[in-house]
Design a protein around this motif. Structure first.
Motif, PDB file in Angstrom:
ATOM      1  N   ALA A  47      -7.692  -3.767  -5.113  1.00 33.53           N
ATOM      2  CA  ALA A  47      -7.893  -2.610  -5.979  1.00 33.53           C
ATOM      3  C   ALA A  47      -9.309  -2.061  -5.819  1.00 33.53           C
ATOM      4  O   ALA A  47      -9.511  -0.841  -5.704  1.00 33.53           O
ATOM      5  N   TYR A  48     -10.299  -2.946  -5.785  1.00 32.92           N
ATOM      6  CA  TYR A  48     -11.694  -2.488  -5.655  1.00 32.92           C
ATOM      7  C   TYR A  48     -11.958  -1.842  -4.300  1.00 32.92           C
ATOM      8  O   TYR A  48     -12.668  -0.842  -4.201  1.00 32.92           O
ATOM      9  N   LEU A  49     -11.382  -2.442  -3.240  1.00 34.30           N
ATOM     10  CA  LEU A  49     -11.588  -1.849  -1.918  1.00 34.30           C
ATOM     11  C   LEU A  49     -10.986  -0.452  -1.861  1.00 34.30           C
ATOM     12  O   LEU A  49     -11.565   0.462  -1.258  1.00 34.30           O
ATOM     13  N   SER A  50      -9.834  -0.275  -2.517  1.00 30.92           N
ATOM     14  CA  SER A  50      -9.234   1.054  -2.516  1.00 30.92           C
ATOM     15  C   SER A  50     -10.125   2.021  -3.297  1.00 30.92           C
ATOM     16  O   SER A  50     -10.263   3.185  -2.915  1.00 30.92           O
ATOM     17  N   TYR A  51     -10.753   1.532  -4.356  1.00 30.32           N
ATOM     18  CA  TYR A  51     -11.680   2.382  -5.119  1.00 30.32           C
ATOM     19  C   TYR A  51     -12.799   2.879  -4.213  1.00 30.32           C
ATOM     20  O   TYR A  51     -13.096   4.072  -4.157  1.00 30.32           O
ATOM     21  N   THR A  52     -13.412   1.930  -3.471  1.00 31.47           N
ATOM     22  CA  THR A  52     -14.504   2.320  -2.578  1.00 31.47           C
ATOM     23  C   THR A  52     -14.006   3.264  -1.487  1.00 31.47           C
ATOM     24  O   THR A  52     -14.679   4.249  -1.163  1.00 31.47           O
ATOM     25  N   ILE A  66      -5.864   1.430   4.400  1.00 32.55           N
ATOM     26  CA  ILE A  66      -6.997   0.591   4.825  1.00 32.55           C
ATOM     27  C   ILE A  66      -7.156  -0.657   3.953  1.00 32.55           C
ATOM     28  O   ILE A  66      -7.313  -1.775   4.463  1.00 32.55           O
ATOM     29  N   ALA A  67      -7.083  -0.479   2.626  1.00 33.50           N
ATOM     30  CA  ALA A  67      -7.411  -1.594   1.738  1.00 33.50           C
ATOM     31  C   ALA A  67      -6.503  -2.822   1.964  1.00 33.50           C
ATOM     32  O   ALA A  67      -7.021  -3.932   2.141  1.00 33.50           O
ATOM     33  N   PRO A  68      -5.160  -2.649   2.009  1.00 31.68           N
ATOM     34  CA  PRO A  68      -4.334  -3.843   2.231  1.00 31.68           C
ATOM     35  C   PRO A  68      -4.599  -4.498   3.583  1.00 31.68           C
ATOM     36  O   PRO A  68      -4.581  -5.729   3.695  1.00 31.68           O
ATOM     37  N   ILE A  69      -4.890  -3.677   4.607  1.00 33.23           N
ATOM     38  CA  ILE A  69      -5.165  -4.251   5.929  1.00 33.23           C
ATOM     39  C   ILE A  69      -6.454  -5.068   5.876  1.00 33.23           C
ATOM     40  O   ILE A  69      -6.542  -6.170   6.427  1.00 33.23           O
ATOM     41  N   ALA A 200      -0.358  -8.787  -1.815  1.00 37.07           N
ATOM     42  CA  ALA A 200      -1.031  -8.795  -3.126  1.00 37.07           C
ATOM     43  C   ALA A 200      -2.076  -7.689  -3.172  1.00 37.07           C
ATOM     44  O   ALA A 200      -2.226  -6.984  -4.184  1.00 37.07           O
ATOM     45  N   GLY A 201      -2.813  -7.526  -2.055  1.00 37.67           N
ATOM     46  CA  GLY A 201      -3.806  -6.455  -1.993  1.00 37.67           C
ATOM     47  C   GLY A 201      -3.160  -5.085  -2.146  1.00 37.67           C
ATOM     48  O   GLY A 201      -3.652  -4.230  -2.881  1.00 37.67           O
ATOM     49  N   LEU A 202      -2.007  -4.906  -1.484  1.00 36.70           N
ATOM     50  CA  LEU A 202      -1.270  -3.643  -1.581  1.00 36.70           C
ATOM     51  C   LEU A 202      -0.863  -3.378  -3.032  1.00 36.70           C
ATOM     52  O   LEU A 202      -0.989  -2.253  -3.533  1.00 36.70           O
ATOM     53  N   ALA A 203      -0.400  -4.438  -3.707  1.00 36.91           N
ATOM     54  CA  ALA A 203      -0.030  -4.288  -5.118  1.00 36.91           C
ATOM     55  C   ALA A 203      -1.227  -3.812  -5.931  1.00 36.91           C
ATOM     56  O   ALA A 203      -1.103  -2.936  -6.798  1.00 36.91           O
ATOM     57  N   GLY A 204      -2.394  -4.371  -5.629  1.00 36.88           N
ATOM     58  CA  GLY A 204      -3.615  -3.965  -6.332  1.00 36.88           C
ATOM     59  C   GLY A 204      -3.914  -2.494  -6.120  1.00 36.88           C
ATOM     60  O   GLY A 204      -4.270  -1.775  -7.056  1.00 36.88           O
ATOM     61  N   VAL A 205      -3.735  -2.019  -4.884  1.00 35.02           N
ATOM     62  CA  VAL A 205      -3.999  -0.616  -4.575  1.00 35.02           C
ATOM     63  C   VAL A 205      -3.014   0.290  -5.309  1.00 35.02           C
ATOM     64  O   VAL A 205      -3.397   1.283  -5.926  1.00 35.02           O
ATOM     65  N   LEU A 206      -1.737  -0.063  -5.264  1.00 37.16           N
ATOM     66  CA  LEU A 206      -0.708   0.769  -5.911  1.00 37.16           C
ATOM     67  C   LEU A 206      -0.912   0.827  -7.426  1.00 37.16           C
ATOM     68  O   LEU A 206      -0.702   1.852  -8.056  1.00 37.16           O
ATOM     69  N   ALA A 207      -1.319  -0.313  -8.010  1.00 31.80           N
ATOM     70  CA  ALA A 207      -1.431  -0.372  -9.466  1.00 31.80           C
ATOM     71  C   ALA A 207      -2.702   0.306  -9.973  1.00 31.80           C
ATOM     72  O   ALA A 207      -2.752   0.725 -11.126  1.00 31.80           O
ATOM     73  N   ALA A 208      -3.728   0.406  -9.097  1.00 35.29           N
ATOM     74  CA  ALA A 208      -5.036   0.892  -9.561  1.00 35.29           C
ATOM     75  C   ALA A 208      -4.979   2.236 -10.287  1.00 35.29           C
ATOM     76  O   ALA A 208      -5.554   2.373 -11.370  1.00 35.29           O
TER      77      ALA A 208
END
Lengths: 285, 331
Positions: A47-52, A66-69, A200-208
């Protein structure tokens, strides 16, 4: 009535996000036979990486890719350098090492992005609402359901129809034999770990954009993922899907009926399932 | 048997000396009290992890439950010190019975996940029923009643020194009790279950029954620790029942070492001191805990106590080389 439809859709969206988190946990457990306690922390980092990424590029779609990768790459490095050293140790030690990783990630996130939560908005093209008669629903939330469903199908195809999936399933039964038959299991392990954590990272990005990014949400996410796999049965794709949707729907519908108790009810549902079916709905003894 | 009892004396003696010296060595008596309280919780966790092989993420439930129950009966029903502590022990035991009987239906990783999920459940219970627990604000104005025995006031426990003395006595009694439990046939059965549950079961032990009793003992000690912590702070925060509390208790236990109960005292001392020193300088000091946890698993599986004993063994074996007497100080 519309309120319940609204909450049911919310529940499905939430459930799909829970599914993405739990399916990674389940795949990793199946093959590597250990529980990744850093799973919630990787969700947070995603989620934080997607924010940045959104702040730097101004484009949500770039962040979504990018973030999930990046999370998967970080997980891969983590597996190569640390996790693989504890495969031969008892479960307890594996849990403790990943718990250590979780603490480090969480504190790093707070150091980098600060103790106060962040928010990202949905992409402009999905900011509107979807309308059907007198029923309105945010487009982004529909997109999350659709996108997660596509990912779910891809993961299922990957596990069920490809050689890689066959190896993962075979390795879940007996990793040693798979290794003896000439497969480079170390590589299989790293890729699977990276894939599961990447989800899990992808879930964080989608939920953000829906739930915001809070630095201490990792343990809560981990707890929910555990509830999902306890309800669905560990190591089961179907279990993660049904468990995730069930938990999402319970939480979402309870928000209408008893807002304060919504989170509590998830754990109540878990206790109930444990009493009736100790191995979960789709688990094997 | 003789060597065992003599070591038993040795360990207990070391614990006693440490308890007496701590307030003089450490920067403050309150800090020493906090260490002893967390050492109680870590010791209870050690009974499960080190001696029964159960990794429980549920210790915060009992800690928080003990803190809330003792605080509530003191605030609402004017319970005295001893009776409030007894209530916390009972509540800790009851909670451990509930969580334990549900969790031990599964073994291994599932057990661990269940205890963690129950911790989250307890947290949300405490958060939801804020009329009782104060929710996010915590339970304020928790009293610290005077110590009355048979109607005679022994101490009002107002000073931090007298409260330390009281906590120290409680700790020592629990320590001796826990050592008794470990060296009893019951305790050796627990170790057998840890080593090989299937075989213990095949030999005829009802392993779930034993695990549940271990859980209840651990829960009652943890509940007691929670109550003492609330009395120390005059406050029962929501963080008592948080998952982070469970993790911290577990981390103390592991970093201290699970091969001896003394390890729990070391672990609690190390973490509480580290937190006290570092938290003011660097708020993200928990990162060090993460690194320490990984380092202990990779390089020092016996924890601090394991490190101390192997060092001690080396010194002794150098000294006593000619006598050729075996010196096992591991237990």
């Amino acid at each position: 009535m519309n309120l319940y439809l609204f909450q049911a859709l919310n529940g499905i969206g939430l459930g799909m996000i829970y599914f993405l988190i739990s399916v990674g946990l389940t795949i990793i457990f199946g093959l590597l036979n250990f529980v990744n306690f850093a799973h919630g922390a990787f969700y947070l980092l995603g989620a934080y990486l997607s924010y940045t990424a959104v702040v730097v590029t101004g484009n949500y779609w770039v962040a979504l890719i990018i973030a999930p990768i990046m999370i998967a790459l970080i997980a891969w490095v983590c597996e190569r350098t640390l996790i693989k050293r504890v495969y031969h140790l008892p479960h307890t030690y594996q849990i403790l090492v990943t718990l250590g990783v979780a603490l480090i990630i969480q504190e790093l996130c707070v150091s980098i992005w600060g103790p106060i939560g962040k928010h990202i908005s949905p992409p402009d093209s999905l900011k509107g609402v979807f309308q059907l008669g007198d029923f309105f629903y945010p487009q982004y939330r529909l997109f999350v359901i659709g996108f997660a469903a596509v990912v779910a199908i891809l993961v299922w195809l990957l596990l069920d129809k490809t050689k890689f999936g066959a190896l993962v399933r075979a390795g879940s039964e007996d990793a040693e034999t798979v290794s003896l038959l000439g497969t480079h299991t170390h590589r299989l392990f790293s890729i699977t770990f990276a894939l599961g954590v990447g989800l899990a990272g992808l879930a964080g990005v989608l939920a953000a954009p829906i739930r915001g990014i809070h630095p201490f949400v990792g343990p809560e996410i981990l707890g929910i993922a555990f509830v999902v796999v306890v309800i669905g049965g560990m190591g089961s794709f179907t279990g993660a899907l049904v468990g995730g949707l069930l938990v999402g729907l319970v939480q979402s519908l309870m928000t209408t009926i008893w807002p304060q108790g919504a989170s509590l009810m998830i754990y109540g549902a878990m206790a109930f399932v444990i009493l009736l079916r100790p191995y979960g709905l789709f688990g094997r003894a | 048997m003789n060597s065992k009892t003599s070591i038993f004396r040795g360990i207990t003696l070391i614990a006693l000396v440490l308890i007496v010296l701590m307030p003089f060595i450490l920067p403050s008596v309150t800090l020493a009290t906090e260490i002893l309280i967390f050492a109680l919780a870590a010791l209870a966790c050690n009974l499960l992890l080190g001696y029964t092989g159960l990794l429980s993420f549920g210790q915060g439930i009992f800690f928080g439950g003990g803190a809330y129950s003792a605080s509530l009966v003191m605030i609402h029903f004017n319970f005295g010190l001893i009776s409030a502590l007894l209530i916390s022990i009972l509540v800790g035991a009851a909670l451990a019975f509930i969580v334990g009987s549900l969790s031990i239906r599964r073994t291994g990783i599932y057990f661990v996940m269940l205890t963690l999920a129950f911790t989250q459940m307890a947290y949300f219970l405490a958060y939801t029923f804020s009329d009782w627990t104060g929710g996010d604000n915590g339970l304020l104005d928790v009293p610290r009643p005077a110590l009355n025995i048979l109607g005679i006031t022994v101490s009002d426990l107002k000073s931090s020194e007298s409260f330390y003395a009281f906590v120290a006595i409680v700790f020592f009694v629990v320590f001796v009790f826990a050592r008794r439990v470990i060296h009893s046939p019951f305790g050796t059965t627990l170790v057998a279950i840890r080593e090989n549950e299937n075989r213990s079961s095949a030999v005829g032990f009802s392993t779930n029954h034993f695990k549940l009793v271990a859980f209840v003992i651990s829960g009652s000690i943890t509940g007691l620790a929670g109550a003492l912590y609330a009395m120390l702070l005059n406050f029962a925060p929501l963080s008592n029942i948080d998952l982070v509390m469970s993790e911290n208790i577990l981390i103390m236990t592991i970093i201290g070492g699970t091969s001896s109960l003394l390890g729990s005292l070391l672990g609690a001392g190390a973490i509480v001191l580290l937190g006290d020193v570092l938290s003011s300088i660097w708020p993200r000091w928990m990162m060090i805990l993460g690194v320490a946890l990984i380092a202990v698993v990779l390089f020092l599986p016996g924890g601090l106590w394991g490190g101390v004993t192997s060092l001690f063994n080396k010194l002794i074996s150098n000294k006593k080389n000619k006598e050729e007497s075996s010196t096992e100080v591991s237990k």
